[in-house]
Design a protein around this motif. Structure first.
Motif, mmCIF file in Angstrom:
data_model
loop_
_atom_site.group_PDB
_atom_site.id
_atom_site.type_symbol
_atom_site.label_atom_id
_atom_site.label_comp_id
_atom_site.label_asym_id
_atom_site.label_seq_id
_atom_site.Cartn_x
_atom_site.Cartn_y
_atom_site.Cartn_z
ATOM 1 N N VAL A 1 0.853 -1.188 0.000
ATOM 2 C CA VAL A 1 0.000 0.000 0.000
ATOM 3 C C VAL A 1 0.889 1.239 0.000
ATOM 4 C CG1 VAL A 1 -1.881 1.199 1.164
ATOM 5 C CG2 VAL A 1 -1.696 -1.287 1.334
ATOM 6 N N HIS A 2 0.562 2.225 -0.816
ATOM 7 C CA HIS A 2 1.425 3.404 -0.951
ATOM 8 C C HIS A 2 0.604 4.690 -0.850
ATOM 9 C CE1 HIS A 2 4.585 0.653 -2.300
ATOM 10 N NE2 HIS A 2 3.692 0.120 -3.119
ATOM 11 N N GLY A 3 1.335 5.781 -0.672
ATOM 12 C CA GLY A 3 0.729 7.100 -0.684
ATOM 13 C C GLY A 3 -0.210 7.350 0.484
ATOM 14 N N LYS A 4 -1.281 8.091 0.190
ATOM 15 C CA LYS A 4 -2.238 8.453 1.228
ATOM 16 C C LYS A 4 -2.954 7.237 1.805
ATOM 17 C CE LYS A 4 -3.146 13.117 -0.542
ATOM 18 N NZ LYS A 4 -4.180 14.064 -1.033
ATOM 19 N N MET A 5 -3.142 6.217 0.970
ATOM 20 C CA MET A 5 -3.788 5.011 1.457
ATOM 21 C C MET A 5 -2.951 4.336 2.534
ATOM 22 S SD MET A 5 -6.502 3.202 1.273
ATOM 23 C CE MET A 5 -7.246 3.772 -0.268
ATOM 24 N N ARG A 6 -1.637 4.343 2.355
ATOM 25 C CA ARG A 6 -0.747 3.760 3.366
ATOM 26 C C ARG A 6 -0.818 4.548 4.668
ATOM 27 N NH1 ARG A 6 3.713 0.474 3.867
ATOM 28 N NH2 ARG A 6 5.169 1.092 5.513
ATOM 29 N N MET A 7 -0.884 5.876 4.556
ATOM 30 C CA MET A 7 -1.002 6.712 5.753
ATOM 31 C C MET A 7 -2.294 6.404 6.497
ATOM 32 S SD MET A 7 0.395 10.396 4.334
ATOM 33 C CE MET A 7 0.034 11.178 5.905
ATOM 34 N N ALA A 8 -3.370 6.182 5.744
ATOM 35 C CA ALA A 8 -4.657 5.866 6.367
ATOM 36 C C ALA A 8 -4.594 4.512 7.063
ATOM 37 C CB ALA A 8 -5.761 5.879 5.312
ATOM 38 N N PRO B 1 -4.220 1.999 14.804
ATOM 39 C CA PRO B 1 -3.194 1.597 15.770
ATOM 40 C C PRO B 1 -2.895 0.103 15.765
ATOM 41 C CG PRO B 1 -5.246 2.187 16.893
ATOM 42 C CD PRO B 1 -5.393 2.597 15.469
ATOM 43 N N MET B 2 -3.826 -0.727 15.298
ATOM 44 C CA MET B 2 -3.560 -2.161 15.237
ATOM 45 C C MET B 2 -2.618 -2.520 14.094
ATOM 46 S SD MET B 2 -4.642 -4.125 17.599
ATOM 47 C CE MET B 2 -4.438 -5.698 16.751
ATOM 48 N N SER B 3 -2.462 -1.625 13.117
ATOM 49 C CA SER B 3 -1.593 -1.916 11.975
ATOM 50 C C SER B 3 -0.147 -2.099 12.418
ATOM 51 C CB SER B 3 -1.691 -0.794 10.937
ATOM 52 O OG SER B 3 -2.979 -0.745 10.355
ATOM 53 N N ALA B 4 0.357 -1.194 13.244
ATOM 54 C CA ALA B 4 1.743 -1.299 13.709
ATOM 55 C C ALA B 4 1.943 -2.542 14.569
ATOM 56 C CB ALA B 4 2.134 -0.046 14.489
#
Length: 286
Positions: free
Chosen positions: A222-229, A234-237
């Motif tokens: 996932v890249h760009g703004k989608m990756r930031m979203a 918090p569960m992503s990390a």
């Protein structure tokens, strides 16, 4: 002669809570036997009177993993970063299942226990804490399943698994997952006493949250703004760190993990404040 009652004659002293941020851990400790009774009830009774019984602890993640392998790995051809699909998907499922089930149950605390809360006194926070602990036991069972499959690929195949020292962060990741589910669950259960809409939105929100977490796909895809979203979740990390520690793939960042920790602490504070405030009068509205 009027008998004078000494302070020592009182067995229970009931006082109004003056602090919003008050877990009253001393009182919770006094009711630890009740907490463990709730834990045993939740853990044992969940699959009572079922044919497979405790095997459902294993069947559920296995079936989910197989479905992901067929749909997302076989049909959609999503990348697993060179990892065996079974290990890749299961590494995301075990922690997410813990978060999703604990969050769902804690979010229903007031509504599900209104009959008990209206008749018997005990620290109300004991109920959501018991749910967190009982689902931690479920996580332990499913984590053993993950370890068995993981060790099989690590020892008997040439899969490029690269475990590293970040495995030592596992207790931290578990605590963060528990804290996120407890904090967010306390907020939602406090709101559902007046606004039942959250009850209907809960299942949809959990399903949407799963797709907003890198479980069926690597965050690197996932890249760009989608990756930031995605990383704003918090569960992503937490999932990415778990996967990086055991598989050696994915993105590990102290900054991202620190962000998740801060979000967890903020949610816990907000959750405890709202829970303590609502528990005083929720019987009037639930």
């Amino acid at each position: 002669m009027q008998e004078t009652i000494q302070n020592d004659d009182w067995t229970i002293e009931i006082n109004p809570k003056s602090k919003l941020l008050d877990l009253n851990l001393k009182e919770v400790w006094r009711y630890r036997d009740l907490l463990m009774l709730f834990v045993r009830r939740d853990f044992v009774a969940v699959y009572k009177q079922t044919i497979f019984g405790p095997l459902w602890f294993f069947i559920q993640p296995i079936l989910t993993t197989i479905m992901f392998m067929v749909v997302f790995g076989g049909i959609a051809k999503m990348s697993t970063e060179g990892m065996p699909p079974a290990v890749f998907y299961l590494s995301g499922i075990v922690l997410w299942n813990y978060f999703a089930t604990a969050f769902s149950l804690v979010s229903n605390t007031f509504v599900a226990n209104k009959a008990v809360f209206g008749k018997v006194y005990f620290p109300r926070i004991v109920t959501p804490l018991s749910l967190i602990v009982s689902k931690l036991l479920t996580f332990g069972v499913q984590f053993v399943l993950f370890l068995v499959i993981y060790l099989y690929y690590l020892v008997f195949t040439e899969a490029p698994l690269r475990p590293n020292v970040m495995i030592l962060l596992l207790p931290v990741l578990i605590v963060m997952t528990a804290g996120l589910s407890l904090g967010l669950g306390l907020v939602i259960t406090s709101l559902t006493t007046k606004y039942r809409d959250f009850t209907f939105l809960l299942g949809f929100a959990i399903q949407l949250g799963m797709y907003a977490t890198p479980i069926i796909y690597p965050a690197s895809s996932v890249h760009g703004k989608m990756r930031m979203a995605i990383m704003a979740n918090p569960m992503s990390a937490v999932i990415e760190t778990f996967r990086y520690a055991f598989l050696g793939v994915g993105h590990f960042s102290w900054l991202a993990l620190g962000y998740s920790l801060v979000v967890m602490l903020v949610l816990l504070v907000i959750g405890v404040v709202t829970f303590n405030r609502v528990e005083k009068s929720f019987m009037d509205t639930v």
